[in-house]
Design a protein around this motif. Structure first.
Motif, PDB file in Angstrom:
ATOM      1  N   ILE A  25       0.835  -1.201   0.000  1.00  0.00           N
ATOM      2  CA  ILE A  25       0.000   0.000   0.000  1.00  0.00           C
ATOM      3  C   ILE A  25       0.873   1.255   0.000  1.00  0.00           C
ATOM      4  O   ILE A  25       0.571   2.235  -0.696  1.00  0.00           O
ATOM      5  CB  ILE A  25      -0.959  -0.007   1.207  1.00  0.00           C
ATOM      6  CG1 ILE A  25      -1.884  -1.234   1.131  1.00  0.00           C
ATOM      7  CG2 ILE A  25      -1.784   1.278   1.245  1.00  0.00           C
ATOM      8  CD1 ILE A  25      -2.840  -1.355   2.300  1.00  0.00           C
ATOM      9  N   ALA A  26       1.961   1.220   0.744  1.00  0.00           N
ATOM     10  CA  ALA A  26       2.877   2.370   0.772  1.00  0.00           C
ATOM     11  C   ALA A  26       3.370   2.709  -0.625  1.00  0.00           C
ATOM     12  O   ALA A  26       3.618   3.886  -0.942  1.00  0.00           O
ATOM     13  CB  ALA A  26       4.062   2.071   1.684  1.00  0.00           C
ATOM     14  N   ARG A  27       3.482   1.704  -1.468  1.00  0.00           N
ATOM     15  CA  ARG A  27       3.959   1.908  -2.828  1.00  0.00           C
ATOM     16  C   ARG A  27       3.075   2.915  -3.596  1.00  0.00           C
ATOM     17  O   ARG A  27       3.511   3.549  -4.549  1.00  0.00           O
ATOM     18  CB  ARG A  27       3.988   0.553  -3.543  1.00  0.00           C
ATOM     19  CG  ARG A  27       4.402   0.580  -5.005  1.00  0.00           C
ATOM     20  CD  ARG A  27       3.177   0.499  -5.906  1.00  0.00           C
ATOM     21  NE  ARG A  27       3.561   0.564  -7.313  1.00  0.00           N
ATOM     22  CZ  ARG A  27       3.752   1.693  -7.978  1.00  0.00           C
ATOM     23  NH1 ARG A  27       3.643   2.843  -7.349  1.00  0.00           N
ATOM     24  NH2 ARG A  27       4.067   1.684  -9.260  1.00  0.00           N
ATOM     25  N   PHE A  28       1.806   3.088  -3.152  1.00  0.00           N
ATOM     26  CA  PHE A  28       0.884   3.994  -3.829  1.00  0.00           C
ATOM     27  C   PHE A  28       0.738   5.335  -3.106  1.00  0.00           C
ATOM     28  O   PHE A  28      -0.155   6.120  -3.435  1.00  0.00           O
ATOM     29  CB  PHE A  28      -0.485   3.328  -3.984  1.00  0.00           C
ATOM     30  CG  PHE A  28      -0.471   2.156  -4.922  1.00  0.00           C
ATOM     31  CD1 PHE A  28      -0.453   2.355  -6.297  1.00  0.00           C
ATOM     32  CD2 PHE A  28      -0.445   0.865  -4.438  1.00  0.00           C
ATOM     33  CE1 PHE A  28      -0.422   1.276  -7.172  1.00  0.00           C
ATOM     34  CE2 PHE A  28      -0.422  -0.225  -5.300  1.00  0.00           C
ATOM     35  CZ  PHE A  28      -0.405  -0.022  -6.674  1.00  0.00           C
ATOM     36  N   SER A  29       1.592   5.603  -2.141  1.00  0.00           N
ATOM     37  CA  SER A  29       1.545   6.874  -1.423  1.00  0.00           C
ATOM     38  C   SER A  29       1.876   8.043  -2.351  1.00  0.00           C
ATOM     39  O   SER A  29       2.568   7.882  -3.365  1.00  0.00           O
ATOM     40  CB  SER A  29       2.546   6.862  -0.265  1.00  0.00           C
ATOM     41  OG  SER A  29       2.189   5.914   0.707  1.00  0.00           O
ATOM     42  N   ASN A  30       1.419   9.227  -1.978  1.00  0.00           N
ATOM     43  CA  ASN A  30       1.671  10.429  -2.780  1.00  0.00           C
ATOM     44  C   ASN A  30       3.149  10.652  -3.063  1.00  0.00           C
ATOM     45  O   ASN A  30       3.528  11.132  -4.140  1.00  0.00           O
ATOM     46  CB  ASN A  30       1.123  11.664  -2.061  1.00  0.00           C
ATOM     47  CG  ASN A  30      -0.388  11.753  -2.125  1.00  0.00           C
ATOM     48  OD1 ASN A  30      -1.038  10.966  -2.801  1.00  0.00           O
ATOM     49  ND2 ASN A  30      -0.954  12.702  -1.410  1.00  0.00           N
ATOM     50  N   ILE A  31       4.002  10.308  -2.096  1.00  0.00           N
ATOM     51  CA  ILE A  31       5.421  10.615  -2.205  1.00  0.00           C
ATOM     52  C   ILE A  31       6.160   9.699  -3.185  1.00  0.00           C
ATOM     53  O   ILE A  31       7.232  10.043  -3.673  1.00  0.00           O
ATOM     54  CB  ILE A  31       6.108  10.542  -0.809  1.00  0.00           C
ATOM     55  CG1 ILE A  31       7.498  11.180  -0.834  1.00  0.00           C
ATOM     56  CG2 ILE A  31       6.186   9.103  -0.326  1.00  0.00           C
ATOM     57  CD1 ILE A  31       7.513  12.651  -1.111  1.00  0.00           C
ATOM     58  N   MET A  32       5.588   8.529  -3.513  1.00  0.00           N
ATOM     59  CA  MET A  32       6.328   7.525  -4.266  1.00  0.00           C
ATOM     60  C   MET A  32       6.727   7.955  -5.682  1.00  0.00           C
ATOM     61  O   MET A  32       7.851   7.665  -6.105  1.00  0.00           O
ATOM     62  CB  MET A  32       5.556   6.210  -4.299  1.00  0.00           C
ATOM     63  CG  MET A  32       5.540   5.468  -2.968  1.00  0.00           C
ATOM     64  SD  MET A  32       7.193   5.201  -2.236  1.00  0.00           S
ATOM     65  CE  MET A  32       8.011   4.246  -3.507  1.00  0.00           C
ATOM     66  N   PRO A  33       5.871   8.639  -6.451  1.00  0.00           N
ATOM     67  CA  PRO A  33       6.350   9.088  -7.771  1.00  0.00           C
ATOM     68  C   PRO A  33       7.583   9.976  -7.682  1.00  0.00           C
ATOM     69  O   PRO A  33       8.483   9.891  -8.530  1.00  0.00           O
ATOM     70  CB  PRO A  33       5.141   9.849  -8.344  1.00  0.00           C
ATOM     71  CG  PRO A  33       3.963   9.220  -7.680  1.00  0.00           C
ATOM     72  CD  PRO A  33       4.430   8.907  -6.279  1.00  0.00           C
ATOM     73  N   ALA A  34       7.647  10.801  -6.637  1.00  0.00           N
ATOM     74  CA  ALA A  34       8.824  11.658  -6.451  1.00  0.00           C
ATOM     75  C   ALA A  34      10.053  10.815  -6.123  1.00  0.00           C
ATOM     76  O   ALA A  34      11.167  11.128  -6.573  1.00  0.00           O
ATOM     77  CB  ALA A  34       8.560  12.673  -5.347  1.00  0.00           C
TER      78      ALA A  34
END
Length: 229
Positions: free
Chosen positions: A62-71
């Motif tokens: 689920i963390a993989r889809f956090s807002n910060i991940m694309p950055a």
């Protein structure tokens, strides 16, 4: 060098990482929420251990889809250093920044103890202050730390010297090829199950993890000096 420690819901080693960098290494470090979308002002990113989002579905899934991940993905593509320990390692594999996956320990039990490791690659931003094949000891604390990849991926990891740490002697979780930590092909993303941030002061038992952070800071210093010329 300015370093970000990303905090997810359920992270519980973020303070350990922050203090290892700030108090022990006197580095410039800040917490960054999983809700943020930019890492523009940072030079390195750290993903801590813990149980992000309660480890529901799979650890790190689920963390993989956090807002910060694309950055973080873009940060890694730019060749900047990204580090993940324990749950951070799991998140990096879920995000595709590192190959393979972390599955349940072979014992099907949570394992918490200090283990022996061999440093396999000292030519990374995180390991330059270790000796080749040096034996060190670091704590582990995980239930899903058994590294798995198909045979083709394992062969590539070996050929490209992407295996940075191996368990020495006892393998505590059943990881294939005794893998305890790996990098991406470029060498700027490191994931490892042991916790170097918990071994940075003699008061904590040993200082074998300290050089992970000192190597990173030295790497950052060298990059800044090269840019100046």
């Amino acid at each position: 060098m300015k370093i970000a420690v990303v905090v997810f819901p359920g992270s519980n080693c973020d303070v350990d990482l922050f203090e290892a960098l700030h108090t022990v290494c006197q580095a410039d470090v800040e917490y960054v929420s999983h809700k943020e979308k930019s890492l523009e002002s940072f030079d390195a990113v750290m993903l801590p251990g813990g149980f992000s989002y309660g480890d529901y579905l799979r650890c790190g899934a689920i963390a993989r889809f956090s807002n910060i991940m694309p950055a973080i993905v873009e940060f890694a593509k730019q060749g900047k250093p990204v580090f993940g320990t324990c749950n951070g390692f799991q998140i990096l594999t879920e995000a595709g920044l590192l190959p393979g996956a972390l599955k349940q320990n072979n014992s099907l039990k949570f394992v918490c103890k200090t283990v022996d490791l061999t440093v396999e690659n000292t030519k990374t931003p995180f390991t330059s202050q270790y000796g080749e094949k040096e034996q060190i000891s670091l704590p582990i604390a995980h239930a899903d730390g058994s590294y798995y990849a198909d045979q083709e991926t394992l062969a590539k990891l070996e050929e490209n010297h992407q295996i940075v740490f191996r368990y020495a002697g006892e393998n505590p979780n059943g990881s294939l090829n005794d893998i305890a930590g790996i990098t991406n092909e470029a060498g700027n993303v490191l994931g490892m199950m042991p916790h170097p941030e918990r071994a940075v002061e003699a008061l904590l038992g040993n200082e074998d993890g300290l050089r992970v952070f000192k190597s990173l800071l030295e790497s950052g210093k060298n990059t800044i000096e090269e840019a100046a010329f």
